[in-house]
Design a protein around this motif. Structure first.
Motif, short mmCIF file in Angstrom:
data_model
loop_
_atom_site.label_atom_id
_atom_site.label_comp_id
_atom_site.label_asym_id
_atom_site.label_seq_id
_atom_site.Cartn_x
_atom_site.Cartn_y
_atom_site.Cartn_z
N GLU A 257 38.65 56.12 50.23
CA GLU A 257 38.94 56.74 51.54
C GLU A 257 40.24 57.56 51.49
N GLY A 258 40.93 57.50 50.36
CA GLY A 258 42.14 58.29 50.20
C GLY A 258 43.43 57.53 50.38
N HIS A 259 43.36 56.22 50.55
CA HIS A 259 44.58 55.44 50.71
C HIS A 259 45.20 55.16 49.33
N GLU A 260 46.50 54.94 49.35
CA GLU A 260 47.20 54.57 48.12
C GLU A 260 47.23 53.03 48.08
N VAL A 261 46.42 52.45 47.21
CA VAL A 261 46.22 51.00 47.23
C VAL A 261 46.83 50.35 45.99
N SER A 262 47.54 49.25 46.19
CA SER A 262 48.06 48.45 45.08
C SER A 262 47.70 46.99 45.34
N GLY A 263 47.82 46.18 44.29
CA GLY A 263 47.48 44.77 44.46
C GLY A 263 48.46 43.87 43.76
N ILE A 264 48.53 42.63 44.24
CA ILE A 264 49.35 41.59 43.60
C ILE A 264 48.46 40.39 43.36
N ASP A 265 48.54 39.84 42.17
CA ASP A 265 47.83 38.58 41.90
C ASP A 265 48.28 38.08 40.54
N ARG A 266 48.59 36.80 40.45
CA ARG A 266 49.03 36.29 39.15
C ARG A 266 47.87 36.14 38.18
N ARG A 267 46.63 36.32 38.68
CA ARG A 267 45.47 36.27 37.79
C ARG A 267 45.16 37.64 37.20
N GLY A 268 45.83 38.69 37.69
CA GLY A 268 45.65 40.03 37.14
C GLY A 268 44.28 40.63 37.44
N TRP A 269 44.07 41.86 36.94
CA TRP A 269 42.76 42.54 37.07
C TRP A 269 42.67 43.51 35.92
N LYS A 270 41.86 43.15 34.91
CA LYS A 270 41.74 43.99 33.71
C LYS A 270 41.06 45.31 34.06
N ASN A 271 41.57 46.40 33.48
CA ASN A 271 41.00 47.74 33.69
C ASN A 271 40.90 48.09 35.18
N ALA A 272 41.89 47.67 35.92
CA ALA A 272 41.85 47.94 37.36
C ALA A 272 41.97 49.43 37.64
N PRO A 273 41.21 49.94 38.60
CA PRO A 273 41.32 51.37 38.94
C PRO A 273 42.51 51.67 39.86
N ILE A 274 43.24 50.62 40.24
CA ILE A 274 44.43 50.80 41.08
C ILE A 274 45.60 50.11 40.37
N GLU A 275 46.80 50.32 40.91
CA GLU A 275 47.97 49.66 40.31
C GLU A 275 47.98 48.19 40.73
N VAL A 276 48.06 47.30 39.72
CA VAL A 276 48.04 45.86 40.01
C VAL A 276 49.28 45.22 39.40
N PHE A 277 49.96 44.41 40.18
CA PHE A 277 51.15 43.70 39.71
C PHE A 277 50.74 42.26 39.43
N ASP A 278 50.92 41.88 38.16
CA ASP A 278 50.50 40.56 37.72
C ASP A 278 51.61 39.56 38.07
N LEU A 279 51.68 39.19 39.34
CA LEU A 279 52.83 38.42 39.85
C LEU A 279 52.39 37.32 40.79
N ASP A 280 53.26 36.36 40.94
CA ASP A 280 53.07 35.32 41.96
C ASP A 280 53.79 35.80 43.23
N ILE A 281 53.10 35.81 44.34
CA ILE A 281 53.67 36.35 45.57
C ILE A 281 54.95 35.62 45.99
N ARG A 282 55.12 34.39 45.52
CA ARG A 282 56.29 33.63 45.96
C ARG A 282 57.53 33.94 45.11
N LYS A 283 57.36 34.73 44.04
CA LYS A 283 58.48 35.01 43.15
C LYS A 283 59.23 36.28 43.58
#
Lengths: 311, 277
Positions: free
Chosen positions: A23-49
């Motif tokens: 839809e044209g939004h700039e999307v990023s994600g956070i998850d300590r489980r990661g996302w291999k070959n993600a089509p968006i920027e993903v931060f492999d992090l724990d939200i509490r850190k």
């Protein structure tokens, strides 16, 4: 808009991320489980850190979708409390600190609990009876209620609490999908509760609608009318194995059944059905896929084992 | 046409929004209703020889609340009213009772109550069903009504105001009915409350022959004209209680009609199910 999805590794969150990107939004994600070959920027992090806070600081998202709660009862209780309560607190703290405009907390309809004397349809103003019927869900209920407090604690932040019914679809994601994956679906003899579920594409669509409409408040999100568990099992090509309650309780944790607390049996005895009218009125949302399509898509993705292929 | 075909055809004419699997949004199943009516039919037509008077007072469509007297230990009256609405109305209607909470705790009973639309008697269910234009069946006496002893069978115990407030809130007409025969079918001489507590039910009725099995007595159901009250449901008790008394008095009068009919003092205007068949 800049949209940050917390808990990006779940199947629904990935679907949502792709749709929002399209839809044209700039999307990023956070998850300590990661996302291999993600089509968006993903931060492999724990939200509490601390590093997760840096993502908020640098990205300055307009909208945050919090899908980072854990429902699995296989995760030890203490860990669930840390993730579900500590994580939710961190999300709202960061939203407030870094000027997020809209935060969407994605919760579950199991908040209402399953009991013999429960109303068949639950509206958003009902108390969380899951606390008495299924105490092991207390952390999820508390996270839902905590998210709701942002409505008055942080009036500058548009907060939406969504209580989603079960999901079903080709990913096999979620409680219902996991329950149906085996060749036989263990049920309780003499009970056949209604189950309310929506196609996973519709779940993503409902959250997208929430982003677009920016509604404040607590809303049940549901799809087509519920159907009995026996019909779901049949349409998924599974055989029903109906066990007397005392046998079922003994068998939990044995014979391939997950080790669940006895209160979990309440959810295959009595229905938990949410009334989604308020969300439909507030956003104009309507589901696209009916119950038949959701069950067919699940069945095609997870064909029944050999003996269960005949309907 | 055989009875089974007739029942299937009647079940098909129930004006409920069944989906492709035969279930409505409340989980009511057309198939289970047909099975249930097949079980009720011999009781309704031949065992209890139920005669129905004034069925034309029940609207063919739209919300309505059937309100009547309870008796007979095990709520045979409720089952026969459901059968009467299914067999005597055209199109047939499903009367949805507000059942005691304990029913849903028992396997099989919970399943059948759910599939046939007999939901736990809580205000949330009553309001939602009425707003959905369903036909609700209410026994304001509750379990105290079925617990009446044989000698009290034609009396009425206290009515609460809840049913009338719900009718006001949802602008629902009340169709009063008097049920005669329930107390004779199960002539209760005593109720074993302690045994009931052990079994998870309010009480166990004790009959002269020991078992709580209904006898083959004839039954009559007299439906009265719709009673409509204007209000919001939030009125003071001082206003609502006289309306409740009005409904109660009407039911008492319909019971007397039934008794008079039995004694041959009233013409047999009722259409029995056997005559229809």
């Amino acid at each position: 808009m800049k949209i940050l999805i917390v808990g990006i590794s779940s199947a629904i969150a990935k679907l949502l991320a792709v749709q929002l990107s399209d839809e044209g939004h700039e999307v990023s994600g956070i998850d300590r489980r990661g996302w291999k070959n993600a089509p968006i920027e993903v931060f492999d992090l724990d939200i509490r850190k601390r590093a997760a806070e840096d993502v908020f600081r640098k990205m300055r998202p307009h909208v945050v979708v919090h899908m980072g709660t854990v429902t699995s009862l296989m995760v030890p209780g203490e860990e669930r409390y840390r993730i579900n309560l500590g994580g939710t607190r961190a999300v709202f703290d960061h939203c407030r600190t870094y000027g997020v405009e809209h935060c969407i907390f994605v919760g579950r309809h199991t908040y209402y609990g399953a009991a013999a004397d429960s109303p068949l349809y639950h509206t958003e103003d009902e108390p969380p009876m899951a606390l008495s019927t299924f105490p092991e869900l207390a952390d999820l209920v508390a996270a839902d209620l905590y998210a709701g407090t942002a409505l008055w604690r942080f009036p500058e932040l548009a907060t939406t609490v969504l209580r989603l019914c079960y999901t079903l679809g080709p990913s096999g994601h979620g409680t219902l999908g996991t329950f149906l994956k085996g060749g036989r679906v263990p049920t309780l003899l003499g009970y056949d509760p209604l189950f309310q579920f929506m196609h996973e594409e519709d779940v993503a669509s409902a959250i997208r609608t929430t982003v677009k409409k920016r509604v404040r408040g607590v809303f049940n999100v549901v799809g087509p009318p519920p159907v009995p568990l026996s019909i779901i099992a049949h349409e998924a090509g599974r055989r029903v194995l109906a066990l007397p309650e005392f046998v079922y309780a003994i068998a939990l944790g044995r014979f391939g059944l997950p080790k669940l607390p006895p209160a979990a049996l309440g959810h295959i005895k009595y229905p938990v059905i949410a009334d989604g009218a308020a969300f439909r009125v507030a956003t104009g949302y309507s589901h696209k896929f009916d119950e038949g399509k959701a069950m067919r898509d699940f069945r095609e993705a997870f064909p029944p084992p050999e003996r269960g292929t005949q309907r | 046409m055989g009875h089974a075909d007739d029942i299937n055809s009647r079940a098909a004419r129930l004006e409920l929004p069944f989906n492709r699997f035969g279930y409505d949004p409340y989980g009511i199943s057309r198939k289970h209703i047909a099975w249930g009516m097949r079980a009720f039919e011999p009781l309704y037509r031949w065992y209890f020889r139920v005669k129905v008077f004034g069925a034309e007072n029940v609207p063919a469509r739209g919300r309505a609340m059937l309100v009547g007297n309870h008796s007979g230990g095990v709520a045979v009256d409720g089952a026969m009213v459901i059968a009467a609405m299914f067999f005597e109305l055209e199109p047939p209607r499903l009367a949805q009772g507000m059942v005691e909470k304990f029913i849903n705790k028992f396997p099989v009973a919970s399943l059948w109550a759910s599939r046939t639309g007999q939901f736990t008697g809580i205000p949330e269910h009553a309001i939602r069903l009425l707003q959905d234009d369903r036909l609700l069946m209410v026994f304001p006496e509750g379990a105290r009504g079925t617990a009446k002893l044989y000698k009290e069978r034609h009396s009425l115990v206290g009515f609460g105001t809840g049913f009338l407030r719900l009718a006001l809130k949802t602008r629902t007409p009340i169709i009063p009915f008097g049920f005669v025969g329930g107390g004779e079918a199960l002539p209760t001489i005593s109720n074993a409350y302690s045994l009931g507590k052990l079994l998870g039910v309010p009480y166990v009725p004790i009959t002269p022959y020991g078992l709580a099995i209904p006898l083959p007595v004839s039954m009559q159901i007299h439906f009265g004209a719709p009673m409509v009250f204007g209000g919001t449901g939030d009125e003071e008790d001082s206003l609502v209680v006289p309306w409740v008394d009005e409904v109660k008095a009407k039911i008492a009068s319909l019971i007397q009609d039934g008794l008079a009919h039995r004694k041959g003092l009233l013409p047999a205007k009722g259409q029995t199910s056997r005559e229809r068949a």
